[in-house]
Each structure stands twice: as C-alpha cells, then as structure tokens.
Design an enzyme around this catalytic site. Structure first.
Site, PDB file in Angstrom:
ATOM      1  N   CYS A 251       0.802  -1.428   0.080  1.00 34.89           N
ATOM      2  CA  CYS A 251       0.032  -0.178   0.273  1.00 34.89           C
ATOM      3  C   CYS A 251       0.742   1.300   0.640  1.00 34.89           C
ATOM      4  CB  CYS A 251      -0.870  -0.688   0.981  1.00 34.89           C
ATOM      5  SG  CYS A 251      -2.006  -1.022   0.808  1.00 34.89           S
TER       6      CYS A 251
ATOM      7  N   ASP B  74     -14.517   7.311   2.357  1.00 36.41           N
ATOM      8  CA  ASP B  74     -14.636   5.701   3.064  1.00 36.41           C
ATOM      9  C   ASP B  74     -13.735   4.865   2.122  1.00 36.41           C
ATOM     10  OD1 ASP B  74     -15.333   4.467   5.273  1.00 36.41           O
ATOM     11  OD2 ASP B  74     -17.285   5.387   4.960  1.00 36.41           O
TER      12      ASP B  74
ATOM     13  N   ASP C 248      -9.279  -2.918  -4.706  1.00 36.19           N
ATOM     14  CA  ASP C 248      -7.213  -3.041  -3.908  1.00 36.19           C
ATOM     15  C   ASP C 248      -6.703  -3.984  -5.254  1.00 36.19           C
ATOM     16  OD1 ASP C 248      -5.462  -2.884  -2.674  1.00 36.19           O
ATOM     17  OD2 ASP C 248      -7.327  -1.750  -0.710  1.00 36.19           O
TER      18      ASP C 248
ATOM     19  N   ASP D 294     -11.479  -4.086   3.414  1.00 34.90           N
ATOM     20  CA  ASP D 294     -12.229  -2.619   2.784  1.00 34.90           C
ATOM     21  C   ASP D 294     -13.913  -2.223   3.687  1.00 34.90           C
ATOM     22  OD1 ASP D 294     -10.176  -1.159   2.875  1.00 34.90           O
ATOM     23  OD2 ASP D 294     -10.461  -1.075   0.126  1.00 34.90           O
TER      24      ASP D 294
ATOM     25  N   HIS E 175      -9.339 -11.412 -13.601  1.00 39.84           N
ATOM     26  CA  HIS E 175      -8.726 -10.653 -14.587  1.00 39.84           C
ATOM     27  C   HIS E 175      -7.470 -10.325 -14.931  1.00 39.84           C
ATOM     28  CE1 HIS E 175      -9.126  -7.655 -18.983  1.00 39.84           C
ATOM     29  NE2 HIS E 175      -8.114  -7.223 -18.082  1.00 39.84           N
TER      30      HIS E 175
END
Length: 341
Positions: free
Chosen positions: A20, A56, A79, A102, A151
C-alpha cells in the site's frame, strides 16, 4: 522474529515500491477525484449510500425494498498492489486480506471476489503467479468468500489484488463520517508494517510478525465493533494512521486526539524507523497531514511511524473494542483534525 530465507526470485525487486506504500499520494488523489460526483439514486431504485464524498473504505449501495425482506446493502471495493514480500504465496494472502478488509471496515461481510492480476509473462514464471493466486484463494476461503475468476494483463510490474462484493445491514454500517465527540479510539492491529516491509525489500530479512499481522483478517474486529454498538471506523492502510485518522476526523467534523504512548508497534518497527527504512509513501503521508496535525513534542521517528504506510493494517474504531488498545479519543472540532499528546 526475524529470519533470512533464500528464495529463487525476490519479487519485491520487480516493483518500484511495495504494498500500500504504492498508493497515489492522498493529496494528489483528492485533486483528481474532486468534482467527480453522481446522483445518489438511479433509475434502478438503488441508492448510493456511501460514495466519493468522504473518502470512505468502500462504496455502499442500498437495494430496493422487497416485501417481507429485511433492508440490505451491497458493499463494493477493489484493491491491488505490487509485491510487499518476496514469497508469492504470502503476497497473495496479504493482498487478499487487504482487499477483504475494506468490506469489514464498512461493517459488511464479503460474499464474492474476483482476482486482479498483472504479470510480466516474459520475465517471471507462471508457477509464481499460481502461488500468488493460491494464497488469495486460501484467504478468501478462510473468510467464507467465493472467488469467481477475475482479470489478468501482461504488465512489466507484477501486481495482485481483488475486487470484492459484500453485504451489510444499511442501518448498522461502520462509516468514517459517523464519529462523535467523547468516543474513544481503538486500534486493532499494531503499526510498523511499512518500515518492516521496506527493510525486507532492502535486505531480504523476513519478519514473521509482520506477515502474520498482514494475513490476519479484520473479520473478528469488525464483528466486535458492531457488537459494541460502534458506527464509525476505518482501516489503516496506505495513508498511515495519521492519514486515515485525518480523513475520519474531517468527515466527522471532529478532532482526534492520540495518546502516542498508547499506540502499539510490531517488534522491530522502531529499530527499522531508526535505521532509516522509511518508504516514500510514508514521507508523502507525513507531508500531507502536517498542516492538519498538532505534533506536540513527538520526535521524528514517532511521526514517521504514525504516518507509516501500512499494508493490510487493522481497524481504527470510534468506540471500545474488546482486546484492542484505546489509543485516543474524539473531541469537538478545533484548529487541527489530529492532535498528538
């Protein structure tokens, strides 16, 4: 515990950053997203309950009411990121846990996910990609979440993650704009993942405590927060504790006061910060939050650790969560969104 383990391929060396910490800086991202708003209700009768407005953790759409059926909301998120560790199976597990987080951060339950894979097919063998996908599949199975395909693209830099769909009770969401003065702040995972991952990338040292923290689901923490009556939460990922806390405080129109001595850190995190293993993402986080933060007498290492770009970090909950340390409180809004004491 720290170990050094030989691996045929060091995946972190194929990425310009890691995990991240590769997020687009929050200030730049907000400039890009500014003005991109759509009506809250569509012709299908669905209503966008949580969207871009407060930054959010996921989008939430309420479904049209049906006879004798309880109200239900769909939670949607995606993500993905570059390798944060060298082991492909662990990277897959970490990326999946991070994507699922999330949904948990919104008070939801993940139902189905699809893989997102970018792979340098002429550089890295597909045996490694299979291990990445196997790691993601195992974490999704632990979460009780289906994986229904996905994908893939040929890309010079490897990336992996998931798009996740979950469900939630629209009356019992965890939102980042629902904080109120007087609520304590609980943190469900220790900080320091960014500096330890950066040290791993630079030296090859493996930090078992960091891997164990990153692959741990936020499912139980989310359930505990809801059971305690919490309505406000966010997960701590690429913008660091200070960045995500600033977004929560701003959205809730409050000030967050952090007791720096109460914040938990992983073993080795302070040493890694002291030795300079600070990612570019962490430095950008600190630069972004500086105008909104009263740092008090916090030293440079503490500031970096509080802004440390986490990967698959814990939940920050406005309320008390059993077993999680209370690291501060929300107070009436003042000059700063975040105050360190």
């Amino acid at each position: 515990m720290t170990t050094v383990r030989e691996t045929p391929v060091r995946l972190t060396q194929f990425a310009h950053g890691g995990g991240c910490a590769c997020k687009i800086p929050p200030g730049e991202l907000e400039d890009v997203l500014g003005g991109l708003r759509r009506p809250g209700t569509t012709a299908t009768g669905t209503t966008l309950l949580v969207g871009l407005d407060t930054g959010d953790d996921a989008a939430v759409v309420t479904l049209p009411a049906a006879d004798a059926a309880p109200a239900q909301a769909v939670v949607s998120t995606a993500d993905f990121f570059t390798p944060v560790v060298d082991d492909p199976y662990d990277w897959g597990r970490i990326a999946a846990a991070n994507a699922l987080s999330d949904v948990y951060a919104m008070g939801g339950r993940p139902i189905v996910a699809v893989n997102l894979l970018a792979w340098p097919r002429d550089v890295l063998p597909f045996d490694l990609a299979r291990e990445v996908l196997r790691g993601g599949l195992d974490i999704a199975a632990e979460a009780g979440c289906h994986v229904g395909g996905g994908h893939s693209v040929d890309d010079p830099e490897p990336k992996y993650g998931m798009a996740v769909t979950g469900v939630a009770d629209p009356a019992r969401l965890l939102r980042n704009d629902a904080g109120r003065p007087g609520l304590p702040l609980s943190l469900t995972k220790p900080l320091g993942l960014g500096v330890l991952n950066n040290r791993h990338k630079a030296t090859g040292e493996r930090f078992e405590q960091a891997v164990a923290t990153m692959v741990a689901l936020n499912r139980d923490a989310s359930a505990a927060a809801l059971a305690a009556g919490a309505t406000c939460a966010t997960d701590i990922t690429g913008f660091g504790l200070l960045g995500h806390l600033h977004k929560l405080a701003r959205a809730s129109k409050v000030t967050a006061v952090i007791d720096t001595a109460a914040v938990p850190y992983l073993d080795g995190a302070r040493e890694a910060a002291r030795d300079g293993f600070i990612s570019g993402g962490t430095r950008r986080n600190l630069e972004w939050v500086a105008p909104f933060t009263d740092f008090g007498d916090a030293d440079a290492d503490t500031r970096f650790l509080l802004a440390d770009a986490q990967t698959s970090g814990g939940l920050l909950v406005a309320g008390e969560v059993p077993g999680a340390p209370v690291v501060g409180e929300l107070v009436s809004g003042g000059e700063y969104s975040v105050v360190l004491r």
